[in-house]
Scaffold this active site. Structure first.
Site, PDB file in Angstrom:
ATOM      1  N   ASP A  83     -31.947  45.319  59.355  1.00 49.52           N
ATOM      2  CA  ASP A  83     -31.182  44.080  59.299  1.00 49.52           C
ATOM      3  C   ASP A  83     -31.494  43.261  58.054  1.00 49.52           C
ATOM      4  OD1 ASP A  83     -30.131  44.845  61.686  1.00 49.52           O
ATOM      5  OD2 ASP A  83     -30.489  42.951  62.695  1.00 49.52           O
ATOM      6  N   CYS A 124     -36.939  48.766  65.267  1.00 49.65           N
ATOM      7  CA  CYS A 124     -36.289  47.554  64.766  1.00 49.65           C
ATOM      8  C   CYS A 124     -35.134  47.055  65.635  1.00 49.65           C
ATOM      9  CB  CYS A 124     -35.880  47.762  63.323  1.00 49.65           C
ATOM     10  SG  CYS A 124     -37.329  47.854  62.224  1.00 49.65           S
ATOM     11  N   ASP A 125     -34.444  46.038  65.112  1.00 48.34           N
ATOM     12  CA  ASP A 125     -33.614  45.116  65.884  1.00 48.34           C
ATOM     13  C   ASP A 125     -32.616  45.753  66.843  1.00 48.34           C
ATOM     14  OD1 ASP A 125     -34.798  43.839  63.649  1.00 48.34           O
ATOM     15  OD2 ASP A 125     -33.438  42.158  63.884  1.00 48.34           O
ATOM     16  N   CYS A 196     -40.962  43.336  60.918  1.00 51.25           N
ATOM     17  CA  CYS A 196     -41.379  42.111  60.225  1.00 51.25           C
ATOM     18  C   CYS A 196     -42.321  41.259  61.075  1.00 51.25           C
ATOM     19  CB  CYS A 196     -40.155  41.320  59.793  1.00 51.25           C
ATOM     20  SG  CYS A 196     -39.096  42.256  58.657  1.00 51.25           S
ATOM     21  N   GLU A 445     -25.502  38.698  61.750  1.00 49.45           N
ATOM     22  CA  GLU A 445     -26.568  37.702  61.698  1.00 49.45           C
ATOM     23  C   GLU A 445     -26.442  36.974  60.364  1.00 49.45           C
ATOM     24  OE1 GLU A 445     -30.199  39.783  64.205  1.00 49.45           O
ATOM     25  OE2 GLU A 445     -30.337  39.621  62.045  1.00 49.45           O
ATOM     26  N   SER A 471     -30.370  35.459  62.843  1.00 46.67           N
ATOM     27  CA  SER A 471     -31.554  36.306  62.835  1.00 46.67           C
ATOM     28  C   SER A 471     -32.607  35.740  63.777  1.00 46.67           C
ATOM     29  CB  SER A 471     -32.122  36.367  61.416  1.00 46.67           C
ATOM     30  OG  SER A 471     -33.461  36.772  61.427  1.00 46.67           O
TER      31      SER A 471
END
Length: 543
Positions: A83, A124-125, A196, A445, A471
């Site tokens: 992302d 991840c997302d 992150c 996002e 986000s």
């Protein structure tokens, strides 16, 4: 090994399956391999996503555990979009839709080859929820090994991450730093593999995977570079074989009660607003409805007890040292549904007895929270009759109530250009529309405009509302997921420059000061902007 009837017998057993076995001989199986369970190792490794670049090592540890326990691991890959790299341009339109493609691809591979179980390795997302959607849909023995957070970067003695870089763009535009300093921040913010370093969407979803009972205790916050992650991966590989023997399928673990636990955990840790989309999508795979009102209801009665970035000062490394998810579950012990099962084979009641909080300054007692209410609030009003979502714990107290004139933009790019051109004034309400799932398409996002606002020092005087998403790293009065979206002639489409918008987080209201008749009249005249989209594009399937 007594595991009862296996799905893989469809492929492996009997003279009629000699051709099927012949092809498996070609990939290295032989002899008693054909008597063992086949376990899919579903890996989302690739070379572009920082959260995924280390997953080959994790997969090897998983496969080692599976072999040790007496089953046969066979690995395949899913896609994964970063992302952060996709942020701020057309690429972000593809992020949310990738979730369904990931779930579908797992279903296709697992059902076609009749695997007996799955160990899934996402980080991840959209990848984590995509994997969980497949887990719920296929409903065979499964366990999830999330890849782990990235270590924070170090910027002149302060912990930093990718959100720092986005916000540093605002510092640069405001004249607070020069180009050389911006380049230095860029170079130190992301020091290696992992998701992150704050409680953004990826790490929120890892925590909720653990809360749902689908990963081993401590998995969510064990960092990508920690040898403990490899150990968890190997133990997960061993555990999946026991799960096969026990007949413990996801539908016995993921229930209405576990979803309520996950939402409560989300509110307690102050997770990403994107969880309202992801948990609902996972639940829909097993015909459970999680309306927005449920998130708000649970948020009102759940204290926020852990002040992680982006709203607070602590990183995922601090969270891990304080006890991680087991410590959160211990704190919430009296509020949770404790009779739910986990992939360990034990109930939450059994597990939580041994959990401890290592740092009470980071994971606070329920009686002495950071905030009395949870992380997310759901707002309604004549702008958002079906609801809108905001991370209320990341808003300055003076912005919990706000009233100001609208500055209206029909895309993220238009809004970013206006912010960079200093067209936004204190008190304004930025409106970004036609960025919903159909209008975008893809429901982007929008970290670029929110981070610019924060970096330029406007987050305590300017609000932003949209039918798109934010986000997990967004902070400030940023209200997203407005429904119905502008592309479906939702009221957002009728807002004009200068209209007064009133926002009240405590009252859960978002309204335009406009007569109902005028609002309806405007909507009859709306013409949505045209988006250039190839008819064969993947995105054309969601418009």
């Amino acid at each position: 090994m007594d595991v009862g009837t296996l799905r893989s017998e469809t492929v492996l057993k009997g003279l009629d399956r000699a051709p099927n076995r012949a092809l498996l001989h070609a990939v290295g199986l032989s002899g008693d391999d054909f008597e063992k369970p086949l376990v899919a190792v579903v890996n989302s490794w690739n070379e572009i996503v920082p959260g995924h670049i280390h997953l080959r090592q994790i997969a090897e540890a998983v496969k080692s555990g599976i072999r040790t326990a007496g089953a046969v691991p066979l690995e395949f890959n899913t896609i994964g979009i970063c992302d952060g790299i996709a942020m701020g341009h057309v690429g972000m339109k593809y992020s949310l839709p990738s979730r369904e493609l990931i779930a579908d691809s797992i279903e296709l591979m697992v059902e076609a080859h009749r695997f007996d179980a799955m160990v899934l390795i996402p980080t991840c997302d959209k990848i984590v929820p995509g994997h969980l959607m497949a887990v719920a849909r296929i409903d065979i023995p499964s366990i999830v090994v999330t890849g782990g957070p990235m270590l924070p970067g170090d910027y002149r003695g302060q912990s930093v991450d990718v959100i720092t870089v986005f916000e540093a763009m605002g510092w640069y535009r405001a004249g607070k730093i020069d180009e050389k300093e911006l380049a230095y921040i860029e170079s130190v913010a992301c020091p290696g593999p992992g998701s992150c370093a704050g409680l953004f969407t990826a790490n929120t979803m890892a925590c909720l995977t653990e809360a749902l009972g689908m990963s081993l205790p401590g998995c969510a916050s064990t960092h990508a570079v920690d040898s403990g992650k490899v150990k968890i991966a190997r133990e997960s590989g061993k555990r999946i074989v026991e799960i096969i023997k026990e007949g413990l399928i996801p539908s016995k673990i993921i229930t209405r009660e576990t979803f309520e636990n996950a939402i409560m955990v989300d509110m307690a840790i102050g997770g990403s607003t994107n969880t309202t989309l992801h948990l609902a999508a996972i639940a829909s795979e097993i015909d459970i409805k999680l309306p927005l009102d449920l998130f708000d209801e649970i948020s009102r009665k759940t204290p926020h007890i852990c002040d992680l970035r982006p709203g607070g000062p602590y990183t995922m490394l601090d969270f891990h040292k304080a006890g991680g998810m087991p410590a959160i579950l211990k704190r919430l012990e009296k509020m949770l549904n404790l009779d739910v099962l986990s992939c360990t084979g034990k109930t939450l009641k059994e597990l939580v007895k041994n959990y401890k909080v290592a740092d009470e300054d980071i994971i606070k007692p329920v009686e002495n929270p950071v905030h009395k209410e949870g992380g997310i609030a759901v707002l309604k009003g004549n702008i958002a009759p079906e609801g809108a979502v905001v991370k209320q714990i990341a808003i300055a107290p003076e912005m919990k109530e706000h009233e100001g004139p609208a500055k209206v933009y029909n895309s993220e790019e238009e809004a970013v250009k206006a912010i960079k051109n200093d067209e936004i004034e204190r008190g304004d309400v930025i409106v970004i529309r036609y960025e919903g799932l159909k209008g975008g398409p893809g429901m982007r996002e929008m970290l670029a405009p929110t981070a610019l606002i924060t970096g330029m020092g406007l987050s305590e005087s300017v609000a932003l509302i949209t039918d798109g998403r934010f986000s997990g790293g967004t902070r400030g009065p940023c209200i997203g997921h407005i429904l119905p979206e502008a592309a479906e002639k939702g009221p957002l489409a009728a807002i004009e420059n200068g209209d007064i918008i009133k926002i009240s987080i405590p009252e859960r209201k978002i309204e335009i000061k406009l007569a109902e008749t005028e609002l309806k009249e405007r909507l009859t005249k709306i013409k949505a902007p045209k988006r250039s989209l190839k008819k064969t594009s993947y995105l054309s399937r969601i418009t």
